[in-house]
Scaffold this motif. Structure first.
Motif, short mmCIF file in Angstrom:
data_model
loop_
_atom_site.label_atom_id
_atom_site.label_comp_id
_atom_site.label_asym_id
_atom_site.label_seq_id
_atom_site.Cartn_x
_atom_site.Cartn_y
_atom_site.Cartn_z
N ARG A 66 103.44 52.45 -45.59
CA ARG A 66 102.74 53.25 -44.59
C ARG A 66 101.36 53.70 -45.06
N ASP A 67 101.20 53.92 -46.35
CA ASP A 67 99.93 54.46 -46.85
C ASP A 67 98.91 53.34 -47.02
N LEU A 68 97.64 53.70 -46.79
CA LEU A 68 96.55 52.73 -46.80
C LEU A 68 96.37 52.09 -48.17
N ALA A 69 96.51 52.86 -49.25
CA ALA A 69 96.26 52.33 -50.59
C ALA A 69 97.20 51.17 -50.92
N ARG A 70 98.50 51.34 -50.63
CA ARG A 70 99.45 50.26 -50.93
C ARG A 70 99.31 49.10 -49.95
N GLN A 71 98.90 49.37 -48.72
CA GLN A 71 98.60 48.27 -47.80
C GLN A 71 97.44 47.43 -48.34
N GLN A 72 96.44 48.11 -48.87
CA GLN A 72 95.29 47.38 -49.41
C GLN A 72 95.67 46.59 -50.66
N ALA A 73 96.55 47.15 -51.47
CA ALA A 73 97.02 46.41 -52.65
C ALA A 73 97.78 45.16 -52.23
N ALA A 74 98.65 45.32 -51.24
CA ALA A 74 99.40 44.16 -50.75
C ALA A 74 98.47 43.12 -50.15
N GLU A 134 90.95 40.65 -40.91
CA GLU A 134 90.33 41.93 -41.24
C GLU A 134 90.28 42.08 -42.75
N ASN A 135 89.20 42.67 -43.26
CA ASN A 135 89.06 42.86 -44.69
C ASN A 135 89.88 44.08 -45.11
#
Length: 371
Positions: A66-74, A134-135
């Protein structure tokens, strides 16, 4: 649709990955088989989801975070895997691919919009197939598209496509939950009236993507309003859609084609603040399509920099337009209600300019004879 020479195809995460995360090579290859065949007669731009979903399993994540940081890592892990899989699959047909990662900030601004168009157009001219996403690795909440359905509609507008094909895990728009007996598929949508009384769900079923039927209908409205017809169907029916055979739901054009980046400003930007206008300025902006000058300002809210998108609101606080502001938020309070001539005399010629130029402004609702 048979005559479409440039087509944007959008595919969702659920059509490319397993439910647990990770790419499904067979699904990717099946889609590439269809696109490679269609490319023999037309240009193809692929908008592909799947980066975050592809990165879940390699990072040991049981579900989409749900959190943006782990989405970006994935996304950082998954985007490389996604493009590598596409590169290998298209190579079977001798087709080169080019990766194009976008944020809304990349294309709301005039120079960035031109650069994005030139890059995509040149890739097509050189025989490469652009793969757009999307980046996710750098996009913040403020500059995210939110879903790739909307991104695909805007890319179709950007590259001046003749057709947008949205591939989903459902074979079209239904007049209710397609799993419920008695519901039927809507074959054609010619305008908003055709959607009245239709219950549209809000979430996808796979758990690996962000879109649902709502985002697809909204994306179709954006594209058709810009003169691009849309076919919504499932990935297994992609070949039929690209060959012009009846499938899914066909959304007809509702507006005229334009090459105006302001569509991006209206649909892909998040305002960083707002400017309150007096009644005269509202009329000037909405009815005469004039630039916004300091004399018409009565208030400023938010913390924004020059070049950021801001909403222009009327005396009741309702947003009437959105534009790219030419001043920082800290500069504007001393300019309120003053003429550009007065400001230039006191502060210098650099202040004899618009707060928002009409070329960087888009209306958000109708006022009088505006459009």
């Amino acid at each position: 649709m048979v005559q479409a020479r440039r087509v944007v195809v959008k595919v969702g995460s659920s059509s490319l990955t397993t439910a647990a995360g990770g790419l499904d090579a067979d699904r990717v290859d099946a889609l590439v088989d269809v696109l490679a065949k269609a490319r023999e007669e037309r240009e193809i731009v692929l908008v592909s989801s799947g980066a975050i979903a592809a990165g879940l399993a390699p990072l040991g994540l049981p579900r989409r975070p749900r959190d943006l940081a782990r989405q970006q890592a994935a996304a950082s892990v998954g985007q490389g895997l996604l493009v590598a899989r596409y590169t290998a699959s298209f190579a079977r047909y001798g087709i080169r691919v080019g990766q194009v990662l976008l944020t809304s900030d990349d294309v709301s601004r005039r120079t960035h919009y031109r650069n994005a168009y030139r890059t995509l157009d040149q890739l097509l001219a050189m025989g490469a197939l652009p793969i757009v996403n999307e980046n996710d690795t750098v996009a913040t909440d403020e500059i995210r598209f939110g879903d790739n359905d909307r991104l695909a509609a805007l890319v179709a507008h950007l590259v001046r496509a003749d057709l947008l094909v949205l591939l989903s895990d459902v074979d079209g728009l239904y007049d209710g939950d397609p799993r419920t007996p008695g519901t039927s598929r809507v074959g054609e949508v010619r305008g908003p009236a055709d959607l009245e009384g239709i219950s549209i769900g809000s979430a996808g079923r796979s758990g690996v993507g962000t879109g649902g039927m709502v985002t697809k209908v909204e994306a179709a409205a954006i594209a058709t309003g810009a003169g691009v017809p849309v076919v919504l169907t499932s990935a297994p029916h992609a070949a039929d859609a690209l060959a012009g055979r009846p499938t899914g739901t066909h959304f007809h054009r509702t507006g005229k084609r334009s090459a105006d980046r302001l569509l991006w400003l209206a649909h892909a930007s998040a305002p960083r603040g707002s400017l309150r206008l007096d009644a005269g300025a509202v009329r000037a902006v909405t009815q005469r399509h004039s630039s916004l000058l300091p004399a018409g300002l009565t208030g400023v809210e938010g913390d924004f920099a020059a070049g950021d998108p801001v909403d222009l609101v009327d005396e009741s606080g309702a947003a009437v337009a959105r534009g790219l502001v030419n001043y920082d938020a800290r500069e504007l309070p001393r300019l309120l209600g003053r003429s550009t001539r007065e400001l230039a005399a006191e502060l210098g010629p650099a202040y004899e300019r618009e707060v928002v130029h009409r070329d960087d402004l888009v209306l958000l609702r109708r006022q009088g004879r505006t459009s």
